[in-house]
Design an enzyme around this catalytic site. Structure first.
Site, PDB file in Angstrom:
ATOM      1  N   LYS A   1       0.809  -1.225   0.000  1.00 28.74           N
ATOM      2  CA  LYS A   1       0.000   0.000   0.000  1.00 28.74           C
ATOM      3  C   LYS A   1       0.839   1.270   0.000  1.00 28.74           C
ATOM      4  O   LYS A   1       0.454   2.274  -0.573  1.00 28.74           O
ATOM      5  CB  LYS A   1      -0.899   0.051   1.252  1.00 28.74           C
ATOM      6  CG  LYS A   1      -1.937  -1.033   1.308  1.00 28.74           C
ATOM      7  CD  LYS A   1      -2.739  -0.944   2.589  1.00 28.74           C
ATOM      8  CE  LYS A   1      -1.977  -1.331   3.823  1.00 28.74           C
ATOM      9  NZ  LYS A   1      -1.570  -2.732   3.928  1.00 28.74           N
TER      10      LYS A   1
ATOM     11  N   ALA B   1       2.150  -1.182  11.652  1.00 28.40           N
ATOM     12  CA  ALA B   1       2.239  -1.112  10.190  1.00 28.40           C
ATOM     13  C   ALA B   1       3.671  -0.839   9.762  1.00 28.40           C
ATOM     14  O   ALA B   1       4.471  -0.317  10.539  1.00 28.40           O
ATOM     15  CB  ALA B   1       1.346   0.016   9.678  1.00 28.40           C
ATOM     16  N   GLY B   2       3.977  -1.194   8.529  1.00 24.46           N
ATOM     17  CA  GLY B   2       5.280  -0.848   7.969  1.00 24.46           C
ATOM     18  C   GLY B   2       5.091  -0.638   6.486  1.00 24.46           C
ATOM     19  O   GLY B   2       4.959  -1.596   5.742  1.00 24.46           O
ATOM     20  N   HIS B   3       5.005   0.611   6.069  1.00 20.54           N
ATOM     21  CA  HIS B   3       4.785   0.901   4.650  1.00 20.54           C
ATOM     22  C   HIS B   3       6.133   1.165   3.984  1.00 20.54           C
ATOM     23  O   HIS B   3       6.788   2.162   4.255  1.00 20.54           O
ATOM     24  CB  HIS B   3       3.843   2.094   4.499  1.00 20.54           C
ATOM     25  CG  HIS B   3       2.442   1.769   4.930  1.00 20.54           C
ATOM     26  ND1 HIS B   3       1.444   2.689   5.067  1.00 20.54           N
ATOM     27  CD2 HIS B   3       1.882   0.581   5.265  1.00 20.54           C
ATOM     28  CE1 HIS B   3       0.321   2.078   5.461  1.00 20.54           C
ATOM     29  NE2 HIS B   3       0.582   0.805   5.588  1.00 20.54           N
TER      30      HIS B   3
ATOM     31  N   THR C   1       7.962  -4.716   9.851  1.00 19.69           N
ATOM     32  CA  THR C   1       7.952  -4.190  11.218  1.00 19.69           C
ATOM     33  C   THR C   1       8.692  -5.127  12.163  1.00 19.69           C
ATOM     34  O   THR C   1       9.415  -4.684  13.041  1.00 19.69           O
ATOM     35  CB  THR C   1       6.487  -3.997  11.681  1.00 19.69           C
ATOM     36  OG1 THR C   1       5.899  -3.018  10.838  1.00 19.69           O
ATOM     37  CG2 THR C   1       6.408  -3.528  13.112  1.00 19.69           C
TER      38      THR C   1
ATOM     39  N   ARG D   1       9.777 -10.883  10.830  1.00 16.90           N
ATOM     40  CA  ARG D   1       9.365 -12.300  10.786  1.00 16.90           C
ATOM     41  C   ARG D   1       9.147 -12.726   9.338  1.00 16.90           C
ATOM     42  O   ARG D   1       8.663 -11.938   8.526  1.00 16.90           O
ATOM     43  CB  ARG D   1       8.030 -12.494  11.535  1.00 16.90           C
ATOM     44  CG  ARG D   1       8.120 -12.267  13.009  1.00 16.90           C
ATOM     45  CD  ARG D   1       6.760 -12.437  13.669  1.00 16.90           C
ATOM     46  NE  ARG D   1       5.847 -11.357  13.338  1.00 16.90           N
ATOM     47  CZ  ARG D   1       4.614 -11.251  13.818  1.00 16.90           C
ATOM     48  NH1 ARG D   1       4.126 -12.169  14.617  1.00 16.90           N
ATOM     49  NH2 ARG D   1       3.853 -10.231  13.489  1.00 16.90           N
TER      50      ARG D   1
HETATM   51  P1  IMP Z   1      -1.083  -6.332  16.445  1.00 15.85           P
HETATM   52  O1  IMP Z   1      -1.735  -5.393  15.503  1.00 15.85           O
HETATM   53  O2  IMP Z   1       0.375  -6.008  16.679  1.00 15.85           O
HETATM   54  O3  IMP Z   1      -1.846  -6.472  17.735  1.00 15.85           O
HETATM   55  O4  IMP Z   1      -1.057  -7.792  15.785  1.00 15.85           O
HETATM   56  C1  IMP Z   1      -2.256  -8.533  15.542  1.00 15.85           C
HETATM   57  C2  IMP Z   1      -2.134  -9.348  14.256  1.00 15.85           C
HETATM   58  O5  IMP Z   1      -2.086  -8.477  13.125  1.00 15.85           O
HETATM   59  C3  IMP Z   1      -0.841 -10.186  14.172  1.00 15.85           C
HETATM   60  O6  IMP Z   1      -1.144 -11.369  13.471  1.00 15.85           O
HETATM   61  C4  IMP Z   1       0.089  -9.330  13.336  1.00 15.85           C
HETATM   62  O7  IMP Z   1       1.081 -10.086  12.676  1.00 15.85           O
HETATM   63  C5  IMP Z   1      -0.885  -8.699  12.364  1.00 15.85           C
HETATM   64  N1  IMP Z   1      -0.447  -7.393  11.865  1.00 15.85           N
HETATM   65  C6  IMP Z   1      -0.452  -6.230  12.529  1.00 15.85           C
HETATM   66  N2  IMP Z   1      -0.010  -5.246  11.756  1.00 15.85           N
HETATM   67  C7  IMP Z   1       0.276  -5.786  10.560  1.00 15.85           C
HETATM   68  C8  IMP Z   1       0.745  -5.261   9.325  1.00 15.85           C
HETATM   69  O8  IMP Z   1       0.973  -4.053   9.159  1.00 15.85           O
HETATM   70  N3  IMP Z   1       0.900  -6.149   8.319  1.00 15.85           N
HETATM   71  C9  IMP Z   1       0.601  -7.474   8.461  1.00 15.85           C
HETATM   72  N4  IMP Z   1       0.156  -8.002   9.588  1.00 15.85           N
HETATM   73  C10 IMP Z   1      -0.003  -7.168  10.636  1.00 15.85           C
END
Ligand code: IMP
Length: 477
Positions: free
Chosen positions: A23, A46-48, A329, A332
């Site tokens: 995105k 997030a990591g854009h 981010t 992994r």
């Molecule tokens: P949290 O948002 O850190 O609480 O993570 C909850 C779930 O959303 C986990 O499975 C994360 O790996 C996933 N997740 C959170 N942010 C992202 C993102 O920007 N990209 C992909 N997966 C995400």
């Protein structure tokens, strides 16, 4: 639909899968046509990723619009970690010397305190095998405190008693952390939790010092009125989603989701304005699927490996390696799978997406065939909570194309890719209006939206009709 008097619109760009669809780059391209780019939910989970002048830049909370000189707002629906935000401002300044004049922060942004990050670790540790696989950035606990009506907002850092208030909130959470430490059998984890607990107070003080540095250089605004004032001038806003549709707290694969509304309705909610300003929702999807963290993923290659593939894992390995599918981010490895068309159609339908952008098709270069999920053996995807039970029907699709960044227009596209695009459009019922053919910001091809829509409508009656009725009244931003 826009029943408000203001002439401006909000268009939403969001991920149509599990996040990481590319995105950032798409926003970077679309942002030129808008007067404000705003994030409406999520935080530093997030990591854009953007590639600017050959250098990779990952933005976690600052909207990508800043890189194309657009005012960029951190909207009210977000939660942020002040230290990370400050570091990100410093990084962006090395690319754009005027960044601080472009970045705006809503006074109502929720704060991720040091205790929230620690709680995220504790929750995941206590959940054992049932863990969500969170990014450990404190997102869930910070939103929990917001819902609990005690979570601090950015504007609270301006108060003379901010330290006392935040400290009291941290103290409220420490018993659960102490209990987890007492019961912890893993020496390394225990040591980590003890250290973090010991430094909570000094970390909080650092956060408040940084808050004051941020307020010296970044303008804070009342989110709703700021966005309204832009719309009232007839100017348009691009709302930039984070994560992806299936991580939506309400519509996603609950409980394996994030804690915010990632789907389109999160935009007016998180920007503090009426939904009637919304015009168009564009979904971004990859030519395959990936997921990080736990939860249902019907087309996943080699479930159970958590994306730890080696060359014996065929397409999973090749896609991950060629696509650079490692979390931006958390670092992994991302689990990989075939493009899931029923899931994509569900995201389109439920989030009101009127068009799509396809990314990473060049990852298939050198593949003789690719795979597409064209249905599930045991169900229609009508209830998203049942996604974990879905058994995919996977079709092979002959490939053998080389997609390169030398391709600049629709006419340059090989016929196999055109066929694939049509197949996807026919299945999901909306046109694909852009494809990304390489990692750089310019490696995109815009497809003519109105002709694609007309062809789609001609080819399909049911889905196409739905798509065009959603969209003929609106024009691109
Ligand atoms: P949290 O948002 O850190 O609480 O993570 C909850 C779930 O959303 C986990 O499975 C994360 O790996 C996933 N997740 C959170 N942010 C992202 C993102 O920007 N990209 C992909 N997966 C995400």
């Amino acid at each position: 639909m826009n029943t408000n008097r203001s002439k401006g619109h909000i268009d939403v760009l969001l991920g149509a899968q599990w996040g990481d669809e590319g995105k950032g780059k798409v926003t970077d391209n679309y942002a030129y046509g808008y007067d404000l780019v705003a994030r409406y939910q999520g935080g530093p989970n997030a990591g854009h990723t953007l590639i600017v002048d050959g250098k990779t830049l990952v933005l976690h909370v600052i909207p990508s619009g800043v890189m194309v000189d657009k005012p960029s707002l951190l909207g009210e629906g977000m939660v942020i970690d002040l230290l990370m935000f400050f570091e990100e401002i410093k990084t962006v300044l090395t690319y754009k010397s005027n960044a601080t004049s472009l970045i705006k922060i809503s006074r109502g942004v929720g704060l991720i305190l040091p205790v929230h990050k620690l709680l995220d670790h504790v929750n995941e540790y206590l959940a054992g095998v049932g863990k969500i696989g969170s990014t450990l950035r404190g997102i869930g606990p910070a939103y929990e405190d917001q819902t609990g009506r005690r979570g601090p907002k950015y504007q609270d850092t301006f108060r003379h008693d901010a330290y006392e208030r935040f400290s009291k909130l941290q103290d409220r959470h420490t018993p659960i952390i102490k209990d987890a430490i007492d019961g912890c059998q893993d020496a390394e984890v225990k040591n980590f939790l003890v250290q973090k607990l010991d430094s909570l107070d000094s970390d909080l003080r650092t956060h408040l010092q940084v808050a004051s540095k941020i307020s010296d250089i970044i303008e804070d605004v009342d989110c709703g009125s700021y966005v309204e004032s832009i719309l009232a001038k007839g100017r348009n806003v691009l709302a930039e989603g984070a994560q992806g549709f299936f991580l939506d707290h309400a519509y996603g694969t609950y409980p394996y989701v994030t804690s915010s509304i990632t789907s389109a309705l999160g935009a007016p909610l998180g920007l503090g304005v009426s939904w009637t300003h919304m015009r168009k929702v564009v979904g971004v999807f990859k030519a395959y699927c990936t997921r990080v963290g736990k939860g249902p993923f019907p087309t996943e290659y080699f479930p159970g490996l958590d994306g730890h593939y080696d060359p014996s894992h065929g397409l999973g390995y090749l896609i991950q390696k060629r696509g650079g599918e490692v979390g931006s981010t958390t670092g992994r490895p991302r689990q990989c799978g075939a493009l899931d068309l029923p899931a994509l159609r569900y995201a389109v339908k439920t989030s009101g997406m009127s068009a799509l952008v396809m990314t990473k098709i060049d990852v298939f270069n050198g593949f003789d065939e690719i795979e597409l999920c064209v249905g599930y053996k045991n169900m229609e995807l009508d209830i998203f909570r049942r996604m974990g039970e879905a058994k995919p029907i996977v079709e092979k699709f002959r490939w053998g194309c080389e997609i390169t960044s030398k391709m600049k227009t629709e006419d340059d596209l090989p016929s196999r890719l055109r066929t694939l695009i049509q197949k996807i459009e026919d299945y999901v019922g909306v046109p694909i209006i852009m494809i990304s053919v390489g990692p750089n910001r310019d490696d995109v091809i815009s497809l003519d939206e109105s002709s694609r829509r007309k062809c789609l409508t001609a080819r399909t009656s049911g889905n196409g009709e739905h798509a065009s009725s959603l969209f003929t009244a609106s024009s691109g931003g």
